[in-house]
Design a protein around this motif. Sequence first.
Motif, mmCIF file in Angstrom:
data_model
loop_
_atom_site.group_PDB
_atom_site.id
_atom_site.type_symbol
_atom_site.label_atom_id
_atom_site.label_comp_id
_atom_site.label_asym_id
_atom_site.label_seq_id
_atom_site.Cartn_x
_atom_site.Cartn_y
_atom_site.Cartn_z
ATOM 1 N N ILE A 19 0.633 -1.018 -0.040
ATOM 2 C CA ILE A 19 -0.341 -0.174 0.288
ATOM 3 C C ILE A 19 0.613 1.431 -0.040
ATOM 4 O O ILE A 19 1.774 1.235 0.235
ATOM 5 C CB ILE A 19 -1.355 -0.046 1.261
ATOM 6 N N SER A 20 0.831 2.676 -0.343
ATOM 7 C CA SER A 20 0.966 3.756 -0.374
ATOM 8 C C SER A 20 1.131 3.684 0.515
ATOM 9 O O SER A 20 0.623 3.686 2.049
ATOM 10 C CB SER A 20 0.144 4.488 -1.204
ATOM 11 N N GLU A 21 2.082 4.899 0.614
ATOM 12 C CA GLU A 21 2.526 6.210 1.728
ATOM 13 C C GLU A 21 0.669 6.595 2.772
ATOM 14 O O GLU A 21 0.453 6.893 3.686
ATOM 15 C CB GLU A 21 3.430 7.104 2.284
ATOM 16 N N ASP A 22 0.123 7.317 1.383
ATOM 17 C CA ASP A 22 -0.907 8.231 1.913
ATOM 18 C C ASP A 22 -1.939 7.372 2.169
ATOM 19 O O ASP A 22 -2.366 6.640 2.905
ATOM 20 C CB ASP A 22 -1.393 8.987 0.741
ATOM 21 N N ALA A 23 -2.017 6.094 1.659
ATOM 22 C CA ALA A 23 -3.106 4.996 2.221
ATOM 23 C C ALA A 23 -2.693 4.618 3.789
ATOM 24 O O ALA A 23 -3.699 3.986 4.189
ATOM 25 C CB ALA A 23 -3.146 3.595 0.664
ATOM 26 N N PHE A 24 -1.474 4.032 3.987
ATOM 27 C CA PHE A 24 -1.027 3.483 4.922
ATOM 28 C C PHE A 24 -1.833 4.165 5.853
ATOM 29 O O PHE A 24 -2.150 4.370 7.277
ATOM 30 C CB PHE A 24 0.196 3.324 5.678
ATOM 31 N N TYR A 25 -0.955 5.831 5.308
ATOM 32 C CA TYR A 25 -1.291 6.744 7.110
ATOM 33 C C TYR A 25 -3.125 6.941 6.837
ATOM 34 O O TYR A 25 -3.697 7.068 8.121
ATOM 35 C CB TYR A 25 -1.039 8.045 6.522
ATOM 36 N N GLN A 26 -4.065 7.024 6.572
ATOM 37 C CA GLN A 26 -5.386 7.182 6.555
ATOM 38 C C GLN A 26 -5.439 5.770 6.809
ATOM 39 O O GLN A 26 -6.706 5.766 8.086
ATOM 40 C CB GLN A 26 -5.996 6.839 4.771
ATOM 41 N N LYS A 27 -5.529 4.585 6.193
ATOM 42 C CA LYS A 27 -5.778 3.336 6.760
ATOM 43 C C LYS A 27 -4.933 2.993 8.812
ATOM 44 O O LYS A 27 -6.047 2.579 9.391
ATOM 45 C CB LYS A 27 -5.232 2.187 5.848
ATOM 46 N N LEU A 28 -4.492 3.582 8.491
ATOM 47 C CA LEU A 28 -3.590 3.549 10.527
ATOM 48 C C LEU A 28 -4.746 4.348 11.201
ATOM 49 O O LEU A 28 -5.007 3.757 12.254
ATOM 50 C CB LEU A 28 -2.606 4.283 10.463
ATOM 51 N N THR A 29 -5.044 5.979 11.056
ATOM 52 C CA THR A 29 -6.094 5.954 11.432
ATOM 53 C C THR A 29 -7.584 5.821 12.104
ATOM 54 O O THR A 29 -7.915 5.891 12.821
ATOM 55 C CB THR A 29 -6.179 8.008 11.013
ATOM 56 N N GLU A 30 -7.666 5.187 10.874
ATOM 57 C CA GLU A 30 -9.293 4.363 10.799
ATOM 58 C C GLU A 30 -8.309 3.507 11.654
ATOM 59 O O GLU A 30 -9.528 2.863 12.705
ATOM 60 C CB GLU A 30 -9.270 4.019 9.672
#
Length: 175
Positions: A19-30
Amino acid sequence: MFDQTPLLLLIKAFKDQQISEDAFYQKLTETITAALGCSRASLWLYSDSLLNEIVAVDLYDRNSNSHYQGIALHEDDFSPYFEAMRNDGGIDAAYAMEHSATSCFTEAYFEPNDIYSLLDVGIRYGGQLVGVFCCENVGEVMVWTEQQKAYLEQAGKLITFALKPALQQKFSALF
């Protein structure tokens, strides 16, 4: 104890470049919002070694299912918070509008967003504070349990592991 499996799988997918860095950050917070049952979660990184500005990498609002990035907070505006993070490495503020380190956010941030409670943990790299992971509850007070606090502490360590290459690149020259 809360189940770390979703967080571990997410970090593995990120480390394996699935997964991309941006997708990681979003999934992390979710993922952390869902695990703790809070309304909002966000990852912030300090902009430099002075630790006087943090910038949101991702802020997730579960109620609106929205993500925000790039918000900057400055020590000049919120000095009690910045001092507490430097000195204590975290903040447990069930009553955030009344807490000595977070009441400085009341008028500008808590009241407009109906935020009652906040739980922050410092993100450390090489022993140095480099970021903050923040959880907030909207609409009502949330008294954070020992299990929630332990989960977020562990999550902070896992986030450091996941972001090690990026943190190394950004902060090794600064410290």
